[in-house]
Scaffold this active site. Structure first.
Site, mmCIF file in Angstrom:
data_model
loop_
_atom_site.group_PDB
_atom_site.id
_atom_site.type_symbol
_atom_site.label_atom_id
_atom_site.label_comp_id
_atom_site.label_asym_id
_atom_site.label_seq_id
_atom_site.Cartn_x
_atom_site.Cartn_y
_atom_site.Cartn_z
ATOM 1 N N ARG A 86 0.823 -1.203 0.000
ATOM 2 C CA ARG A 86 0.000 0.000 0.000
ATOM 3 C C ARG A 86 0.858 1.253 0.000
ATOM 4 O O ARG A 86 0.566 2.223 -0.678
ATOM 5 C CB ARG A 86 -0.929 0.005 1.219
ATOM 6 N N LYS A 101 -9.793 -10.646 14.913
ATOM 7 C CA LYS A 101 -9.069 -11.818 14.440
ATOM 8 C C LYS A 101 -9.982 -13.039 14.374
ATOM 9 O O LYS A 101 -9.876 -13.860 13.445
ATOM 10 C CB LYS A 101 -7.858 -12.101 15.327
ATOM 11 N N SER A 129 1.725 -16.650 18.278
ATOM 12 C CA SER A 129 1.588 -15.918 19.545
ATOM 13 C C SER A 129 2.392 -14.625 19.450
ATOM 14 O O SER A 129 2.394 -13.974 18.407
ATOM 15 C CB SER A 129 2.046 -16.813 20.711
#
Length: 335
Positions: free
Chosen positions: A32, A146, A169
């Site tokens: 982007r 999420k 994690s």
């Protein structure tokens, strides 16, 4: 293999891209704006935004595999709506584009925060069957995004897209251009700018182990399955002691109880606002450190050949990279 990676300029993404290129894959990255982390890497850069479905369809054309890593991590809620837009709508758009372009497999990088880490009444280690976070308050905005993003991808997969979902994690490791949140903590420890430690613990995984898991999921993961890519569950004091063994810099003597740290959250928020930086502590980050659950990665070990390197190796290599990038103070890391 022709591979498209979203989120390639992030910590995990830039490590993944480097590994794919070294393996001889033809890599296309959807960017982007910022690509500092990819300078000098031989990849095809395609402008795009996961919130723009049309740009993804153009980027994914001709790809065999899409590895979707684009995400916004937040410990301060979602005041602008960007967390939801990127993590949920962006995941949906990526899956739809992959399906429309005939991509053979999509590897979706979620997070352990998609699991309901704080649900009362559930005991034992967390595996892939653990309940996901319900999509409503008071659950944290990032966690909800999420879980909802994973669900959005699975809904598209039900129409014929082959998907494997991975849950890392707390990621630590080299090529941390950001630096990441944990990278900043490690730098503060070396620079002696961390005011105090805080009691608590979490699971930390080497970024290179995550990359190995992502690539193995591309090749050997079972379609429709989730895999935990976790590492070492350590207390913050243990992490600081391991860092001291490498840098020779003593960590702060004081270790603040989490309930006391919570009293300082408004102060840290005010400082962060003035400095235009993420606060050192928030209610969300402190709650994460209070979680008593541990993760098990036996399924990834069985299906993907996943393994975890010692935390000391991760910290040594991370500090070595920080030094090579000129981010450390004059005090050199110990051998």
């Amino acid at each position: 293999m022709r591979v498209v990676v979203t989120g390639a300029s992030g910590h995990v993404g830039c490590n993944l891209v480097r590994t794919l290129v070294a393996r001889g894959d033809q890599v296309k990255v959807v960017v982007r704006s910022r690509t500092t982390a990819l300078e000098g890497v031989d990849v095809e850069r395609v402008p795009g935004d996961v919130r723009d479905a049309a740009s993804l369809r153009a980027a994914f054309a001709g790809a065999e595999v899409v590895m979707h890593l684009a995400a916004v991590i937040s410990i301060t809620g979602d005041p602008s709506g960007e967390v939801r837009a990127v993590n949920v709508l962006g995941a949906h758009n990526a899956a739809e584009a992959a399906l429309a372009c005939g991509v053979r497999r999509m590897v979706h990088c979620s997070s352990v925060h998609a699991f309901d880490l704080y649900r009362r009444g559930l005991e034992g280690p967390i595996d892939e069957t653990w309940p996901r976070v319900p999509d409503y308050p008071p659950h944290f905005a990032y966690d909800r995004s999420k879980a909802a993003g994973e669900q959005a991808v699975r809904e598209v997969a039900a129409r014929g897209l082959e998907v494997v979902v991975l849950h890392p994690s707390g990621v630590v490791g080299p090529y941390d251009f950001g630096p990441s949140r944990m990278g900043r903590v490690l730098l503060q420890l070396q620079r002696r700018t961390l005011p105090s430690l805080v009691e608590g613990a979490f699971d930390f995984v080497d970024v290179r182990d995550v990359v190995d898991g992502l690539i193995a999921a591309r090749e050997r993961g079972t379609p429709g399955e989730s895999y935990l890519l976790t590492g070492n569950h350590v207390k913050i004091a243990e992490l600081a002691a391991a860092a001291q063994a490498i840098t020779g810099v003593k960590p702060p003597r004081m270790s603040t109880p989490i309930w006391v740290a919570r009293l300082g959250v408004p102060f840290f928020a005010a400082v962060g606002k003035v400095q235009r930086a993420e606060p050192l502590y928030t209610h969300e980050s402190l709650t994460v450190l209070q979680s008593k659950h541990k993760f098990v990665w036996t399924k990834a070990q069985r299906d993907l050949g996943y393994s975890v390197r010692p935390l000391a190796d991760t910290l040594r290599d991370t500090y070595a990279w920080f030094e090579s990038a000129g981010l450390l103070t004059s005090r050199r890391p110990a051998a």
